[in-house]
Design a protein around this motif. Structure first.
Motif, PDB file in Angstrom:
ATOM      1  N   LEU A 304      -6.480   7.847   9.115  1.00 52.52           N
ATOM      2  CA  LEU A 304      -6.583   6.578   8.101  1.00 52.52           C
ATOM      3  C   LEU A 304      -7.204   7.179   6.833  1.00 52.52           C
ATOM      4  CD1 LEU A 304      -8.545   4.297  10.925  1.00 52.52           C
ATOM      5  CD2 LEU A 304      -6.261   4.147   9.679  1.00 52.52           C
ATOM      6  N   GLN A 308      -5.263   6.239   3.293  1.00 53.31           N
ATOM      7  CA  GLN A 308      -5.968   5.667   2.283  1.00 53.31           C
ATOM      8  C   GLN A 308      -5.808   6.498   1.005  1.00 53.31           C
ATOM      9  OE1 GLN A 308      -8.533   2.894   2.265  1.00 53.31           O
ATOM     10  NE2 GLN A 308      -6.677   2.281   3.674  1.00 53.31           N
ATOM     11  N   ASN A 317      -1.451  -0.296   1.253  1.00 52.51           N
ATOM     12  CA  ASN A 317      -1.610   0.036   2.736  1.00 52.51           C
ATOM     13  C   ASN A 317      -1.418  -1.409   3.464  1.00 52.51           C
ATOM     14  OD1 ASN A 317      -2.135   2.676   4.141  1.00 52.51           O
ATOM     15  ND2 ASN A 317      -3.147   2.780   2.231  1.00 52.51           N
ATOM     16  N   LEU A 319      -3.095  -2.825   6.762  1.00 54.34           N
ATOM     17  CA  LEU A 319      -4.327  -2.589   7.681  1.00 54.34           C
ATOM     18  C   LEU A 319      -4.328  -3.419   8.999  1.00 54.34           C
ATOM     19  CD1 LEU A 319      -6.846  -2.810   5.021  1.00 54.34           C
ATOM     20  CD2 LEU A 319      -5.917  -0.692   5.688  1.00 54.34           C
ATOM     21  N   TYR A 320      -4.315  -2.883  10.308  1.00 55.17           N
ATOM     22  CA  TYR A 320      -4.203  -3.447  11.566  1.00 55.17           C
ATOM     23  C   TYR A 320      -4.538  -2.592  12.693  1.00 55.17           C
ATOM     24  CZ  TYR A 320       0.036  -1.190  13.314  1.00 55.17           C
ATOM     25  OH  TYR A 320       1.000  -0.159  13.745  1.00 55.17           O
ATOM     26  N   LEU A 351     -11.940  -1.807   9.799  1.00 54.29           N
ATOM     27  CA  LEU A 351     -10.624  -1.886   8.960  1.00 54.29           C
ATOM     28  C   LEU A 351     -10.557  -2.834   7.748  1.00 54.29           C
ATOM     29  CD1 LEU A 351      -7.685  -1.565  10.311  1.00 54.29           C
ATOM     30  CD2 LEU A 351      -7.602  -3.911  10.590  1.00 54.29           C
ATOM     31  N   HIS A 352     -11.470  -3.798   7.811  1.00 53.87           N
ATOM     32  CA  HIS A 352     -11.325  -4.909   6.518  1.00 53.87           C
ATOM     33  C   HIS A 352     -12.088  -4.423   5.230  1.00 53.87           C
ATOM     34  CE1 HIS A 352      -9.757  -8.678   8.286  1.00 53.87           C
ATOM     35  NE2 HIS A 352      -9.720  -7.781   9.253  1.00 53.87           N
ATOM     36  N   MET A 354     -11.324  -1.274   4.044  1.00 48.87           N
ATOM     37  CA  MET A 354     -10.656  -0.497   3.506  1.00 48.87           C
ATOM     38  C   MET A 354      -9.578  -0.964   2.505  1.00 48.87           C
ATOM     39  SD  MET A 354      -9.433   1.793   6.888  1.00 48.87           S
ATOM     40  CE  MET A 354     -10.618   2.596   7.709  1.00 48.87           C
ATOM     41  N   GLY A 356      -6.005  -2.105   0.966  1.00 47.02           N
ATOM     42  CA  GLY A 356      -4.884  -2.655   1.736  1.00 47.02           C
ATOM     43  C   GLY A 356      -4.930  -4.033   2.073  1.00 47.02           C
ATOM     44  N   PRO A 358      -5.280  -6.686   5.035  1.00 46.07           N
ATOM     45  CA  PRO A 358      -5.563  -6.757   6.418  1.00 46.07           C
ATOM     46  C   PRO A 358      -4.819  -8.053   7.248  1.00 46.07           C
ATOM     47  CG  PRO A 358      -7.565  -7.171   5.063  1.00 46.07           C
ATOM     48  CD  PRO A 358      -6.317  -7.131   4.286  1.00 46.07           C
TER      49      PRO A 358
END
Length: 554
Positions: A304, A308, A317, A319-320, A351-352, A354, A356, A358
């Motif tokens: 990851l 990033q 990105n 994100l998932y 995840l959220h 980062m 990108g 989501p």
């Protein structure tokens, strides 16, 4: 800033979302009926898996008419109403474009099969001899047609023949389909296996390990004319609309991802990558995804981090952790029993925060879990084909070994009906559901989640609100902290003098994490946690099982 950079996208798998006519299959009116629920969650965009006319060999990814809604899902008018009602609530609609293949029941393929002289013959790939390419759904990627005595190519099901993008008529057909729907108000596209639309037309064989094997590898993706086609698509269609695009691009690296989504190249906005989701598949195994090993957290962080860093300020990105092709992450890598709520919130937090866009897959926001069914209770063609190939025919796995993999990573884990309440069939339908409802629906459902202010739902709602209100989340640098730590996933998002810290315990053992001296914890305030409080002293944080915290210094 482009609107999709601040957006959170919610994927709906229509046949499993909400059934309004009691036939056991979800429908478009069911999606429309739940728009207020999605508005409450706070999402900005709905990505709708395929809703077109289809024989449903692969649950709608085998399309027989791109301009018509499948009768079981409703009518075109129902789709137009969904678009309008979503727009009325400030929610955009992204449709699923399937440009690599059609159904074998599409009029193009029916005509193509009639003779070698058909004007539609070169809409697809026909060869006198097959090579050793394999299908993603097991077996060979070639099917013999007795009438014309040639093979046609299908990288997926034999009922999904691959389109020949070398033919400019094919490309124009796809572009016209895109314009048709965007003129109806559709706001963008998720593009199915877009990296496969360009083929190596000399069809070279893979290097053989065994003459009886079929192989999947580099020739299946990123063909020589791929980016030429995407630039043409952008010029002919995408550039004329205020839209969002995300391409499914297996085989991509951070380096070649920029060929898709560098904003100066005028192709796509972002792609779906698979590096992080393939980490629990044994490297080099001849049976692919079904040969599992334990996830290495250090490897996940490293992967990851590469994405990033690699796309920062150049690309974007996606994100998932979950979608219609991936199992429930809380069951796959977390604890779906004692710490279901905590681990579901932990994965969402990681995840959220980062950089990108989501993606939330239906049910992820309430912590839905995998289905532990018997083999005959699954519907997915991928599971059924792999069971026949790997267990019954080639005996590469025992049934128990295969079922352990199915229970961990198979696609039907995500496709069980959405759990709305504790009534029969989880409130999904008053009929008989097309796929068995997860038996834990009485415990895990939307109605219960909305009543509990500490539920996974409200944690996701807060994560979405943070993205909408804090520019740091969309703009800041990403810096991994203590990358070799085998238990802790921690990173900083930094923008000038502002700092956001995310610290998560990836496992269920309590752990003390000493953060670097450069982070003065007494200068940070708590933004969000999946526990009532967090414990720290000096520069050490004591983390409970699956604890995840967000701290800020600004």
């Amino acid at each position: 800033m482009e609107w999709w950079k601040k957006s959170v996208i919610y994927q709906i798998y229509p046949r499993s979302f909400c059934d309004t006519n009691s036939d056991g299959i979800g429908d478009i009116k069911g999606v429309t009926s739940k728009l207020d629920y999605l508005k409450e969650l706070g999402i900005d965009v709905i990505w709708l898996s395929p809703v077109y006319e289809s024989p449903q060999d692969d649950n709608g990814y085998d399309i027989s008419d791109y301009r018509k809604i499948w009768d079981t899902f409703g009518t075109n008018e129902d789709m137009y109403e969904l678009i309008e009602e979503a727009h009325n609530r400030g929610i955009k609609i992204v449709m699923d474009l399937v440009p690599n293949h059609t159904s074998d029941e599409h009029i193009w393929f029916k005509e193509s099969k009639k003779s070698k002289d058909s004007p539609y013959r070169d809409y697809y790939f026909w060869k006198d001899e097959k090579n050793n390419w394999g299908s993603y759904f097991s077996g060979t990627a070639w099917e013999f047609d007795e009438k014309t005595e040639q093979y046609y190519l299908h990288l997926f099901s034999k009922k999904q023949p691959d389109l020949n993008w070398e033919n400019p008529k094919v490309r124009k057909e796809i572009y016209d389909i895109m314009k048709f729907w965007m003129d109806k108000g559709v706001d963008g596209w998720r593009m199915d296996v877009i990296s496969s639309i360009s083929k190596y037309t000399d069809f070279p064989n893979y290097e053989e390990v065994s003459p009886d094997e079929n192989y999947i590898g580099d020739y299946h993706t990123n063909g020589p004319r791929l980016h030429e086609y995407l630039k043409e698509m952008n010029n002919e269609v995408l550039s004329k609309y205020d839209c969002m695009t995300v391409g499914e691009a297996p085989g991509s690296t951070p380096e070649n991802a920029l060929l898709f989504c560098d904003k100066d190249r005028d192709e796509l906005n972002m792609i779906f990558t698979f590096d992080h989701m393939d980490l629990d598949a044994k490297k080099g195994s001849s049976i692919g995804k079904w040969d599992l090993e334990k996830l290495d957290l250090v490897e996940l962080k490293e992967t990851l981090n590469l994405w990033q860093k690699g796309l920062h300020k150049k690309g974007w990105n996606s994100l998932y952790f979950e979608n219609h092709d991936q199992a429930r992450v809380v069951s796959r890598w977390g604890n779906d029993r004692e710490y279901r709520v905590e681990s579901a919130k932990m994965f969402g937090t990681i995840l959220h925060m980062m950089q990108g866009t989501p993606y939330v897959y239906q049910g992820e926001e309430i912590g839905m879990v995998n289905a532990y069914y018997e083999i005959d209770e699954y519907q997915d063609i991928e599971i059924r084909n792999a069971y026949k190939d790997l267990v019954l025919d080639r005996k590469k796995l025992t049934k128990d070994e295969f079922m352990k993999a199915v229970h961990t990573i198979s696609r039907d884990n995500a496709r069980t009906p959405m759990q709305w309440n504790s009534k029969e069939h989880a409130g999904f339908t008053e009929g008989t559901p097309w796929l068995k409802v997860n038996p834990r629906y009485d415990e895990i459902n939307v109605e219960e989640a909305l009543k509990d202010k500490n539920s996974v739902f409200y944690h996701y709602k807060k994560l979405i609100e943070l993205r909408h209100t804090d520019d740091l989340i969309t703009e800041a640098d990403f810096n991994l902290i203590d990358k070799d730590n085998k238990s802790i996933f921690a990173y900083e998002r930094r923008l000038d003098e502002k700092s956001l810290l995310v610290v998560a315990n990836f496992y269920e053992e309590e752990i003390e994490f000493e953060i670097g001296n450069e982070f003065k914890l007494d200068q940070y305030t708590l933004v969000l946690s999946n526990y009532d409080e967090y414990n720290k002293y000096e520069n050490t944080i004591k983390l409970k099982p699956y604890e995840a915290i967000i701290l800020k210094n600004y």
